[in-house]
Design a protein around this motif. Structure first.
Motif, mmCIF file in Angstrom:
data_model
loop_
_atom_site.group_PDB
_atom_site.id
_atom_site.type_symbol
_atom_site.label_atom_id
_atom_site.label_comp_id
_atom_site.label_asym_id
_atom_site.label_seq_id
_atom_site.Cartn_x
_atom_site.Cartn_y
_atom_site.Cartn_z
ATOM 1 N N GLY A 18 -26.942 11.456 -17.304
ATOM 2 C CA GLY A 18 -27.808 12.896 -17.502
ATOM 3 C C GLY A 18 -27.013 14.260 -17.662
ATOM 4 N N LEU A 19 -26.925 14.769 -18.445
ATOM 5 C CA LEU A 19 -26.471 15.508 -19.285
ATOM 6 C C LEU A 19 -27.454 17.085 -18.916
ATOM 7 N N SER A 20 -26.373 18.399 -18.635
ATOM 8 C CA SER A 20 -27.127 19.361 -18.509
ATOM 9 C C SER A 20 -26.612 20.581 -19.048
ATOM 10 N N CYS A 21 -27.833 21.495 -19.348
ATOM 11 C CA CYS A 21 -27.247 22.658 -19.723
ATOM 12 C C CYS A 21 -27.362 24.462 -19.896
ATOM 13 N N VAL A 22 -27.373 24.719 -18.633
ATOM 14 C CA VAL A 22 -27.738 26.117 -18.300
ATOM 15 C C VAL A 22 -27.516 27.382 -19.425
ATOM 16 N N VAL A 23 -28.209 27.454 -19.674
ATOM 17 C CA VAL A 23 -28.657 28.747 -21.234
ATOM 18 C C VAL A 23 -28.983 30.319 -20.659
ATOM 19 N N SER A 24 -27.720 31.205 -20.732
ATOM 20 C CA SER A 24 -28.119 32.226 -20.012
ATOM 21 C C SER A 24 -28.935 32.927 -20.383
ATOM 22 N N GLU A 25 -29.447 32.995 -21.858
ATOM 23 C CA GLU A 25 -30.177 33.898 -22.775
ATOM 24 C C GLU A 25 -31.833 33.406 -22.500
ATOM 25 N N ARG A 26 -32.317 35.070 -22.078
ATOM 26 C CA ARG A 26 -33.864 34.486 -22.418
ATOM 27 C C ARG A 26 -35.034 35.427 -22.310
ATOM 28 N N ARG A 27 -33.581 36.590 -23.992
ATOM 29 C CA ARG A 27 -34.600 37.483 -23.944
ATOM 30 C C ARG A 27 -34.784 37.069 -26.034
ATOM 31 N N VAL A 28 -34.300 35.882 -26.804
ATOM 32 C CA VAL A 28 -34.755 35.725 -27.521
ATOM 33 C C VAL A 28 -35.880 34.569 -27.574
ATOM 34 N N GLU A 75 -36.004 27.453 -15.752
ATOM 35 C CA GLU A 75 -34.274 26.882 -15.261
ATOM 36 C C GLU A 75 -33.367 27.072 -15.851
ATOM 37 N N ASN A 76 -34.516 27.904 -17.454
ATOM 38 C CA ASN A 76 -33.045 27.940 -18.572
ATOM 39 C C ASN A 76 -32.173 27.044 -18.398
ATOM 40 N N THR A 77 -32.980 25.378 -18.269
ATOM 41 C CA THR A 77 -31.658 24.119 -18.568
ATOM 42 C C THR A 77 -32.222 23.644 -19.938
ATOM 43 N N VAL A 78 -31.923 22.745 -20.315
ATOM 44 C CA VAL A 78 -31.797 22.017 -21.118
ATOM 45 C C VAL A 78 -31.001 20.733 -20.996
ATOM 46 N N TYR A 79 -31.810 19.717 -21.014
ATOM 47 C CA TYR A 79 -31.318 17.833 -20.132
ATOM 48 C C TYR A 79 -30.958 17.137 -21.473
ATOM 49 N N LEU A 80 -30.234 16.261 -21.349
ATOM 50 C CA LEU A 80 -30.053 14.776 -22.086
ATOM 51 C C LEU A 80 -29.620 14.341 -21.407
ATOM 52 N N GLN A 81 -30.904 13.098 -21.261
ATOM 53 C CA GLN A 81 -30.781 11.911 -19.967
ATOM 54 C C GLN A 81 -30.928 10.437 -21.363
ATOM 55 N N MET A 82 -29.545 9.739 -20.467
ATOM 56 C CA MET A 82 -28.990 9.022 -21.976
ATOM 57 C C MET A 82 -28.972 8.050 -21.379
ATOM 58 N N SER A 83 -29.889 7.323 -22.024
ATOM 59 C CA SER A 83 -29.519 5.824 -21.101
ATOM 60 C C SER A 83 -29.949 4.667 -22.707
#
Length: 124
Positions: A18-28, A75-83
């Motif tokens: 699993g990969l995670s990406c935390v994105v700082s932008e909340r205003r858009v 959490e402003n996070t996008v996940y990529l679960q790879m199997s």
């Protein structure tokens, strides 16, 4: 906008990661977050993307149902679960955002902010 990707590693073929990406932008109001990858000697390619509503997703054909992209807006996070990982999935994986997007685009040039890459290595 800052993106922080994590979760890469070395696994055997058939494994999950699993990969995670935390994105700082909340205003858009509208934006898409996507995962791209670049394998050695190859062009960067789109893997999967998701809109910030969390409901609209898009996948590259080669994913073939093996990967799932999701997001946690709290959490402003996008996940990529790879199997069912294959050796050909070996690449540096990057997350990126397309601010103002109302649909997920596959062209990397429309994405305006990128995180650092995280290495995924799949051995047979």
């Amino acid at each position: 906008v800052q993106l922080q990707a994590s979760g890469g590693g070395s696994v055997l073929a058939g494994s999950s990661l699993g990969l995670s990406c935390v994105v700082s932008e909340r205003r858009v109001t509208y934006y898409a977050t996507a995962w791209f990858r670049r394998a050695p000697g190859k062009e960067r390619e789109f893997v999967a993307g998701i809109l910030n509503d969390g409901e609209r997703t898009r996948y590259a054909d080669f994913v073939e149902g093996r990967f799932t992209i999701s997001r946690d807006n709290a959490e402003n996070t996008v996940y990529l679960q790879m199997s069912s990982l294959k050796p050909e999935d070996t690449a540096v994986y990057y997350c990126a955002t397309d601010l103002g997007a109302r649909r997920v685009m596959t062209l990397s040039r429309v994405y305006d902010h990128w995180g650092q890459g995280t290495q995924v290595t799949v051995s047979s």
